[in-house]
Design an enzyme around this catalytic site. Sequence first.
Site, PDB file in Angstrom:
ATOM      1  N   SER A 235     -51.271  51.034  86.695  1.00 56.41           N
ATOM      2  CA  SER A 235     -51.411  50.628  85.305  1.00 56.41           C
ATOM      3  C   SER A 235     -51.518  49.116  85.222  1.00 56.41           C
ATOM      4  O   SER A 235     -50.912  48.402  86.021  1.00 56.41           O
ATOM      5  CB  SER A 235     -50.210  51.103  84.485  1.00 56.41           C
ATOM      6  OG  SER A 235     -50.370  50.764  83.120  1.00 56.41           O
ATOM      7  N   HIS A 249     -56.878  46.932  79.283  1.00 58.47           N
ATOM      8  CA  HIS A 249     -55.817  47.825  79.761  1.00 58.47           C
ATOM      9  C   HIS A 249     -56.479  48.955  80.536  1.00 58.47           C
ATOM     10  O   HIS A 249     -57.524  49.471  80.143  1.00 58.47           O
ATOM     11  CB  HIS A 249     -55.032  48.413  78.577  1.00 58.47           C
ATOM     12  CG  HIS A 249     -54.337  49.705  78.909  1.00 58.47           C
ATOM     13  ND1 HIS A 249     -54.869  50.942  78.557  1.00 58.47           N
ATOM     14  CD2 HIS A 249     -53.190  49.969  79.570  1.00 58.47           C
ATOM     15  CE1 HIS A 249     -54.063  51.897  78.972  1.00 58.47           C
ATOM     16  NE2 HIS A 249     -53.036  51.337  79.595  1.00 58.47           N
ATOM     17  N   ASN A 251     -55.259  52.547  83.158  1.00 60.57           N
ATOM     18  CA  ASN A 251     -54.196  53.357  83.741  1.00 60.57           C
ATOM     19  C   ASN A 251     -54.823  54.611  84.319  1.00 60.57           C
ATOM     20  O   ASN A 251     -55.596  55.294  83.631  1.00 60.57           O
ATOM     21  CB  ASN A 251     -53.152  53.735  82.675  1.00 60.57           C
ATOM     22  CG  ASN A 251     -52.127  54.727  83.189  1.00 60.57           C
ATOM     23  OD1 ASN A 251     -52.359  55.936  83.185  1.00 60.57           O
ATOM     24  ND2 ASN A 251     -51.000  54.220  83.622  1.00 60.57           N
ATOM     25  N   ARG A 253     -53.645  58.091  86.771  1.00 60.62           N
ATOM     26  CA  ARG A 253     -52.427  58.727  87.226  1.00 60.62           C
ATOM     27  C   ARG A 253     -52.672  60.177  87.660  1.00 60.62           C
ATOM     28  O   ARG A 253     -53.640  60.822  87.233  1.00 60.62           O
ATOM     29  CB  ARG A 253     -51.386  58.696  86.108  1.00 60.62           C
ATOM     30  CG  ARG A 253     -51.879  59.323  84.802  1.00 60.62           C
ATOM     31  CD  ARG A 253     -51.025  58.978  83.597  1.00 60.62           C
ATOM     32  NE  ARG A 253     -51.557  59.561  82.391  1.00 60.62           N
ATOM     33  CZ  ARG A 253     -52.436  58.955  81.589  1.00 60.62           C
ATOM     34  NH1 ARG A 253     -52.858  57.724  81.873  1.00 60.62           N
ATOM     35  NH2 ARG A 253     -52.877  59.542  80.498  1.00 60.62           N
ATOM     36  N   GLY A 402     -31.424  54.899  81.343  1.00 58.46           N
ATOM     37  CA  GLY A 402     -31.747  54.560  82.722  1.00 58.46           C
ATOM     38  C   GLY A 402     -33.178  54.148  82.953  1.00 58.46           C
ATOM     39  O   GLY A 402     -33.581  53.913  84.098  1.00 58.46           O
ATOM     40  N   SER A 403     -33.972  54.042  81.903  1.00 61.51           N
ATOM     41  CA  SER A 403     -35.372  53.644  82.100  1.00 61.51           C
ATOM     42  C   SER A 403     -35.465  52.157  82.417  1.00 61.51           C
ATOM     43  O   SER A 403     -34.553  51.382  82.155  1.00 61.51           O
ATOM     44  CB  SER A 403     -36.188  53.959  80.846  1.00 61.51           C
ATOM     45  OG  SER A 403     -35.662  53.284  79.719  1.00 61.51           O
ATOM     46  N   ARG A 404     -36.598  51.760  82.963  1.00 58.86           N
ATOM     47  CA  ARG A 404     -36.795  50.388  83.424  1.00 58.86           C
ATOM     48  C   ARG A 404     -37.499  49.589  82.315  1.00 58.86           C
ATOM     49  O   ARG A 404     -38.721  49.618  82.178  1.00 58.86           O
ATOM     50  CB  ARG A 404     -37.636  50.396  84.703  1.00 58.86           C
ATOM     51  CG  ARG A 404     -37.579  49.100  85.500  1.00 58.86           C
ATOM     52  CD  ARG A 404     -38.176  49.337  86.887  1.00 58.86           C
ATOM     53  NE  ARG A 404     -37.930  48.205  87.756  1.00 58.86           N
ATOM     54  CZ  ARG A 404     -38.787  47.200  87.947  1.00 58.86           C
ATOM     55  NH1 ARG A 404     -39.938  47.203  87.290  1.00 58.86           N
ATOM     56  NH2 ARG A 404     -38.496  46.215  88.757  1.00 58.86           N
TER      57      ARG A 404
END
Length: 445
Positions: A235, A249, A251, A253, A402-404
Amino acid sequence: MALHLGRLSAGSCWRAARGGRGGLCAWPGRCTAARLCRFPGAAGTKQCRGLGHIPTAGGGPRLGTGLTAALAGLAGLAGLAAAAFGHVERAEMVPRSSGARSPLSGTPEEDDELTRRCSCFMAPPVTDLRELRRRPSDMKTKMELLILETQAQVCQALAQVDGGARFSVDRWERKEGGGGISCVLQDGHVFEKAGVSISVVHGNLSEEAAKQMRSRGKILKTQDGKLPFSALGVSSVIHPKNPHAPTVHFNYRYFEVEEADGNKQWWFGGGCDLTPTYLNQDDAVHFHRTLKEACDRHGPDLYPKFKKWCDDYFFIVHRGERRGIGGIFFDDLDSPSKEEVFHFVQSCAQAVVPSYIPLVKKHCDDSFTPREKLWQQLRRGRYVEFNLLYDRGTKFGLFTPGSRIESILMSLPLTARWEYMHSTPENSKEAEILEVLRHPRDWVH
């Protein structure tokens, strides 16, 4: 269609710079450019048919990025940014306290083609090289090599244009499984912020993620409430300083789920879109035509289908306008075959540099007025609004424990502006781009 970005030095692979300033510093290693810095399967790739007839789950284009992008917030696929934004040559490959071995550590026999290919990446693969050797034909191996090579080639091209700040390279680990490599150039000569990051993660889907899949019509068999998954993606969001150079942009996946009975479901997603501050007809035609050529290799109906999907997805509802002038966007591609869809995604990834870099080179030294810079800041405000209010991956990540966060918010520019009751003069350049954002055009016919 392999990208030819110039011959690389025989030392560290990425030392590209203009006039000896800045550039990239990758991990040291040998690199034979003519053999190694190319996409897997690029030579002799056959034409693929039937992709245009792939059904979309959940009711069509307005589905958005779906679960794959939603997981991005947790796994790092949507933002995929660097946590260390300083202008350093290279961050630590693994945390000092982890005691982990280098992914390239192994026996001397591993001086082979795969090792030499990997020496051209911004950092060693997330997956241990020995594991990649054990499964060379597995789609997860192919996709990891593709996204690593895409990252390296895009970073090289950006650094050559900028000639100023270095990319910081941050290798991060996810305790639930896997990790990623985030490359960020910040406050350079040409780019205010340019992030190109990859994520290779695995684990068990959360209940929230499983609910989203069910809402899209996917029936999956869990075992003890668990559903193993693997997600791999590259990304990037690139914000130039000059208001006449557009933001881009992209991305791409791959997602794989293993059901309780051992059956595997898989799909690909991705896209690439352009967000200019001012409309330049030639730029728009070049960008869309390059993407169309990539799509046309795999079916004549792909570009118009995915162009419309892009226009529909990047829509700021409360403004009644698109985020930019579009490009292509797709999700849930799972037919006619895994190899054929992979080759299509590969073609799209290879189109990033030729579709975008010429536009930056063309405009990075254009003169501009304070009014034009102000308009750029206001348009960036719209970019922020879309990403925080409508982008599924961003929203999912921000509300997931807990996500970054650094990865999720990589897509946001360093600077933006909101003015109360701002209006554009009639028949102005600002009004011209607004008209296009409200009524998308066909740029290639």
